[in-house]
Design an enzyme around this catalytic site. Structure first.
Site, PDB file in Angstrom:
ATOM      1  N   PRO A  89       0.830  -1.227   0.019  1.00  0.00           N
ATOM      2  CA  PRO A  89      -0.040   0.198   0.001  1.00  0.00           C
ATOM      3  C   PRO A  89       0.850   1.193   0.047  1.00  0.00           C
ATOM      4  CG  PRO A  89      -0.638  -1.604   1.820  1.00  0.00           C
ATOM      5  CD  PRO A  89       0.538  -2.085   1.343  1.00  0.00           C
TER       6      PRO A  89
ATOM      7  N   GLU B 232      17.208   2.514  26.547  1.00  0.00           N
ATOM      8  CA  GLU B 232      17.632   3.068  25.240  1.00  0.00           C
ATOM      9  C   GLU B 232      18.992   3.127  24.897  1.00  0.00           C
ATOM     10  OE1 GLU B 232      15.288   3.077  23.119  1.00  0.00           O
ATOM     11  OE2 GLU B 232      13.577   3.069  24.312  1.00  0.00           O
TER      12      GLU B 232
HETATM   13  P1  ADP Z   1      -1.202   2.901  -3.680  1.00  0.00           P
HETATM   14  O1  ADP Z   1      -0.111   2.088  -4.180  1.00  0.00           O
HETATM   15  O2  ADP Z   1      -1.852   2.447  -2.443  1.00  0.00           O
HETATM   16  O3  ADP Z   1      -2.656   2.962  -4.535  1.00  0.00           O
HETATM   17  P2  ADP Z   1      -1.253   5.969  -4.008  1.00  0.00           P
HETATM   18  O4  ADP Z   1      -0.992   5.683  -5.354  1.00  0.00           O
HETATM   19  O5  ADP Z   1      -2.575   6.013  -3.650  1.00  0.00           O
HETATM   20  O6  ADP Z   1      -0.880   4.370  -3.437  1.00  0.00           O
HETATM   21  O7  ADP Z   1      -0.335   6.805  -3.549  1.00  0.00           O
HETATM   22  C1  ADP Z   1      -0.770   7.426  -2.334  1.00  0.00           C
HETATM   23  C2  ADP Z   1      -0.045   8.728  -2.081  1.00  0.00           C
HETATM   24  O8  ADP Z   1       1.476   8.553  -1.732  1.00  0.00           O
HETATM   25  C3  ADP Z   1       0.111   9.520  -3.622  1.00  0.00           C
HETATM   26  O9  ADP Z   1      -0.933  10.253  -3.895  1.00  0.00           O
HETATM   27  C4  ADP Z   1       1.288  10.261  -3.689  1.00  0.00           C
HETATM   28  O10 ADP Z   1       1.328  11.502  -3.105  1.00  0.00           O
HETATM   29  C5  ADP Z   1       2.259   9.396  -2.829  1.00  0.00           C
HETATM   30  N1  ADP Z   1       3.209   8.602  -3.638  1.00  0.00           N
HETATM   31  C6  ADP Z   1       3.107   7.340  -3.370  1.00  0.00           C
HETATM   32  N2  ADP Z   1       4.149   6.899  -4.300  1.00  0.00           N
HETATM   33  C7  ADP Z   1       4.746   7.886  -5.164  1.00  0.00           C
HETATM   34  C8  ADP Z   1       5.840   7.998  -5.915  1.00  0.00           C
HETATM   35  N3  ADP Z   1       6.235   6.928  -6.407  1.00  0.00           N
HETATM   36  N4  ADP Z   1       6.185   9.201  -6.423  1.00  0.00           N
HETATM   37  C9  ADP Z   1       5.537  10.388  -5.856  1.00  0.00           C
HETATM   38  N5  ADP Z   1       4.639  10.265  -4.902  1.00  0.00           N
HETATM   39  C10 ADP Z   1       4.005   8.979  -4.655  1.00  0.00           C
HETATM   40 ZN    ZN Z   2      13.671  -1.187  23.713  1.00  0.00          ZN
END
Ligand code: ADP
Ligand code: ZN
Ligand code: MG
Length: 625
Positions: free
Chosen positions: A216, A436
């Protein structure tokens, strides 16, 4: 539900029916409601006032009832109906009224002309009820359509057309950082949609579908949007869950509808997000999810049925590829699998930069350092880190974010916000300090351990009372047995310090215990790092992108053995950690004191204290050696 049997009514009939219905409503309104409303607009007047008005010649109409007099008074440009009691002793009233030229009316006088009153009491309500009713009816039908009917008329098996909207996100490939392989594979698809001739010449055909898989927040949805932004063709986006309907057959109908529309709009891209909701393995159990299976079957059929050369490309995203039905993954359907993995060091740096473009940030920020500290973070987390940094800058009333903001944000994203309200007692604070430093010292005293980056004992909202941050120098893709063992030793270092100094243990090590056990188990059951089991897998992993569930695959005796081995392994490392701390007890005291007083030690401070000539510690060590 017997919606299927309901035939849409012929239009004239239904209009007539509707007309009659509205008229009946109006009749009821006019008979029961209007009179009482009219009654209300009549004001009471005293008999005196009535006589005065009569004298002044203001009365133009009267209606004499048994014991009430209604009269219309005109004057000052406006008319008003009054009512007053009828006094029977006033015998010559009728004569006086007659003399004054008042019109005797059989009905209660009205202020409005009959035409206006007709308009208001009949025509206006009719129009209002007609349209309001029509609108309500439409709404109702639509709801029924969603439930199982269809939009507008009660046609069965049509979906809401508004789901498939053309994307206007404006996201380009340049907005997606890292993920170069995925971008390359997708670029090819975009290129194909733009000039298919190039490919047809050679006889190559594009994959009908591509499946984006990965944990994710790695940018799967973002990549699909970028494809839409680059391709300049219609983009149908729908989430898998939108196919899941209450009634069997509806999801399948939606799939049919989607592909019908896509075929009409070709070349185009269809994106199905979170496809695992409909693409789960069919288990064939009786009473299984019929609706889902039908939907999946329909999807499979549609994907076979359409002509790939027309230029319909299906993209789908999931983070549970292993739960997908094998039929969906076979060549000819989703035959291209595009891994969208967690970003590496360079990828993280680029993602940070992409998102930093959106905020005001100091020029001298070193993104490389941030990327290094945020190892294992997904794209979404990195975007979050940048945003948190900007928020922190605003909180401090600054005009731009700085390196320190970003560093603090990493901790916020990893461990939660600082919990200022939680005040540790002195004793607790001391224990946490030693705990720690115990981790950090054990890590520092072993070769092949990541250097200590920062230690703090400020409580966090995640529940951590303190933590030690280690940052690797570069990127590691392999871990040796020694490194893993050292890691386990480092996890046990906190508890070991408590035992060494306070001769008692606390609950503070629960997370360490969990992680050490997980590592040790993995070494024995999956990485073949025990002498007895050689290279035999005792555990299989599933759901690798969502935390990973493992299931044991061995006999009971072996399980018992495994448990023993795990305990042995952790115990050995625990003892090693204890020994390390014992040997460096002077440094342990010194560092813990510093941490207790300052609540935070940076990596440099830590190394400085560690490397200064000790007073007691070294002597102890020398004596022992
Ligand atoms: P998933 O893989 O769960 O579909 P998303 O595409 O919805 O994830 O990504 C969520 C957010 O994370 C995006 O809207 C973006 O802002 C950020 N993000 C994730 N991967 C990248 C990437 N490779 N480059 C830039 N932003 C990213
Ligand atoms: Zn610890
Ligand atoms: Mg997504």
């Amino acid at each position: 539900m017997d919606i299927k049997e309901k035939k849409p009514q012929p239009p004239q009939n239904s209009t007539l029916f509707y007309c009659v219905l509205v008229l009946v409503i109006l009749l009821i309104l006019n008979i029961f409601v209007m009179p009482s409303l009219a009654e209300r607009s009549i004001k009471d007047a005293t008999y005196d006032a009535f006589l005065n008005d009569l004298e002044a010649g203001k009365i133009s109409e009267v209606n004499l009832e048994e014991d009430v007099i209604y009269y219309l008074e005109e004057g000052n440009g406006r008319a008003q109906v009054y009512k007053t009691g009828y006094i029977s002793s006033d015998v010559d009233l009728v004569e006086r009224l007659d003399e004054a030229g008042v019109v005797f009316n059989k009905e209660v006088p009205q202020t409005m002309s009959p035409i206006v009153s007709f308009l208001i009491s009949w025509l206006l309500p009719f129009v209002i009820i007609w349209f309001l009713g029509g609108w309500l009816m439409k709404k109702l039908m639509k709801n029924m359509g969603n439930m199982g009917g269809g939009p507008g008329a009660m046609s069965f098996g049509k979906s809401n057309d508004k789901i498939y909207v053309k994307s206007s996100t404006g996201i380009k490939f340049s907005d997606v950082a890292g993920e170069d392989e995925a971008k390359e594979l997708l670029t090819e698809i975009v290129d194909y949609l733009h000039n298919p001739e190039k490919y047809k010449e050679i006889g190559a055909s594009m994959p009908k579908g591509a499946l984006l898989v990965g944990p994710p927040g790695t940018g799967k949805t973002l990549l699909a949007k970028a494809v839409a932004g680059e391709a300049n063709v219609p983009f149908f986006s729908i989430s898998g869950s939108e196919f899941v309907e209450m009634f069997v057959g509806m999801g399948a109908a939606k799939v049919r509808d989607l592909f019908k529309q896509a075929n009409e709009k070709a070349p185009c891209i269809v994106f199905i997000d979170e496809i695992d909701t409909i693409g789960k393995k069919r288990d064939g159990q009786i009473g299984g999810n019929d609706e889902r299976e039908q939907t999946l079957n329909q999807l499979l059929t549609e994907m076979d049925g359409f002509d790939g050369s027309k230029g319909v490309v299906i993209l789908a995203a999931t983070n549970r590829p292993d739960s997908l039905d094998p039929a969906l993954l076979r060549p000819g359907r989703f035959d291209r699998r595009i891994p969208v993995e967690l970003p590496d060091l360079k990828g993280r740096e680029e993602i940070l930069k992409v998102h930093a473009r959106k905020i005001k940030i100091a020029d001298n920020v070193n993104f490389y350092e941030i990327a290094k500290a945020a190892s294992g973070a997904s794209g979404a987390e990195l975007a979050n880190i940048v945003n948190e940094a900007a928020l922190r800058a605003v909180r401090d009333r600054r005009k731009f974010a700085t390196q320190a903001d970003l560093e603090e944000s990493i901790e916020v994203v990893i461990a939660g916000y600082q919990k200022k309200s939680r005040v540790l007692s002195e004793k607790e604070k001391l224990i946490v300090s030693y705990h720690e430093v115990g981790h950090a010292l054990v890590a520092a005293m072993q070769t092949n351990s990541a250097p200590v980056h920062k230690i703090t004992i400020i409580p966090r909202t995640s529940g951590a009372l303190g933590y030690t941050m280690q940052v690797e120098d570069g990127e590691h893709f392999l871990m040796s047995k020694e490194e893993l063992e050292n890691k386990i030793a480092t996890f046990t270092g906190g508890r070991a310090a408590e035992e060494l100094i306070f001769h008692s243990v606390t609950t503070g090590a629960s997370n360490d215990i969990e992680q050490a056990t997980k590592l040790a188990r993995g070494m024995i059951t999956r990485y073949g790092m025990s002498d007895d089991f050689d290279m035999v897998a005792m555990e299989s992993m599933s759901n690798q992108y969502l935390g990973g569930d493992s299931s044991l695959a061995c006999s009971f005796e072996t399980q018992t053995q495994i448990d023993k081995k795990v305990v042995e392994l952790v115990k050995k490392q625990h003892q090693k950690a204890y020994k390390i701390l014992e040997d460096n007890i002077g440094k342990l005291h010194e560092l813990a004191k510093f941490l207790y007083e300052n609540e935070t030690i940076t990596g440099e401070e830590f190394m400085r204290i560690l490397n200064t000539k000790p007073r007691i510690g070294m002597n102890d060590q020398a004596e022992e050696e």
